[in-house]
Design an enzyme around this catalytic site. Structure first.
Site, PDB file in Angstrom:
ATOM      1  CB  ALA A 102       1.474  28.057   7.238  1.00  0.00           C
ATOM      2  CD  GLU A 103       4.612  21.554   9.164  1.00  0.00           C
ATOM      3  OE1 GLU A 103       5.038  20.661   9.908  1.00  0.00           O
ATOM      4  OE2 GLU A 103       3.941  21.337   8.151  1.00  0.00           O
ATOM      5  CB  ALA A 104       8.620  27.486   8.878  1.00  0.00           C
TER       6      ALA A 104
ATOM      7  CB  SER B 288       7.363  24.556  13.702  1.00  0.00           C
ATOM      8  OG  SER B 288       6.500  23.675  13.027  1.00  0.00           O
TER       9      SER B 288
END
Length: 169
Positions: free
Chosen positions: A69-71, A74
């Protein structure tokens, strides 16, 4: 993805989703995730659940879901911010059901808000049906909030240039 090199002085672009992921995000690559679509409005990819991304009960590790999710958020936020540096400062994730070894899990990040300073992205992970990439069972749903107006450090500029070429922007 079309991997043409408009500038012959540029290094060659990767020829597969796994090599794209290896260039853009080593931890994602290490667990077997493959980035497939890159744009400022959608970043998506896939992972086949394997022992290298599972917790001891042989299901997709919640930390791996959060990392995906964060990758993805981002990368999308960086493109949407005009390739400025971004930093995630809040991640919330709901793990709704498990994905077992052998399951194909698809992930997609889309922006909810593209402000000049703050962006918010939604990321969903779901199991695909065995015969298609149709959405089936939602595995996790998350929101990622990012600061998106910082200058890119000099040492990271080559990665930004590669991302621009991969996204064809």
């Amino acid at each position: 993805m079309d991997h043409q090199n408009p500038n012959p002085n540029d290094p060659p672009l990767p020829s597969s989703p796994s090599s794209t992921t290896a260039i853009l995000d080593s931890p994602l690559n290490a667990v077997g995730f493959e980035i497939q679509i890159l744009s400022p409005h959608r970043v998506s990819g896939r992972i086949v659940v394997s022992p290298k991304c599972c917790q001891p009960f042989k299901v997709l590790h919640g930390g791996v879901s959060a990392m995906i999710a964060e990758a993805l958020a981002s990368v999308g936020a960086q493109m949407a911010a005009g390739f400025k540096r971004v930093a995630g400062f809040h991640l919330s994730i709901d793990h709704l059901q498990s994905a077992e070894i052998g399951d194909l899990v698809l992930a997609e990040a889309t922006p909810l808000s593209l402000g000049n300073t703050i962006q918010v992205w939604e990321v969903e992970l779901w199991k695909a049906k065995s015969s298609s990439v149709e959405r089936r069972d939602l595995v996790a749903s998350s929101r990622v909030t990012l600061l998106c107006n910082m200058p890119v450090p000099k040492h990271a500029q080559p990665l930004v240039d590669t991302l621009k070429r991969l996204a064809k922007l």
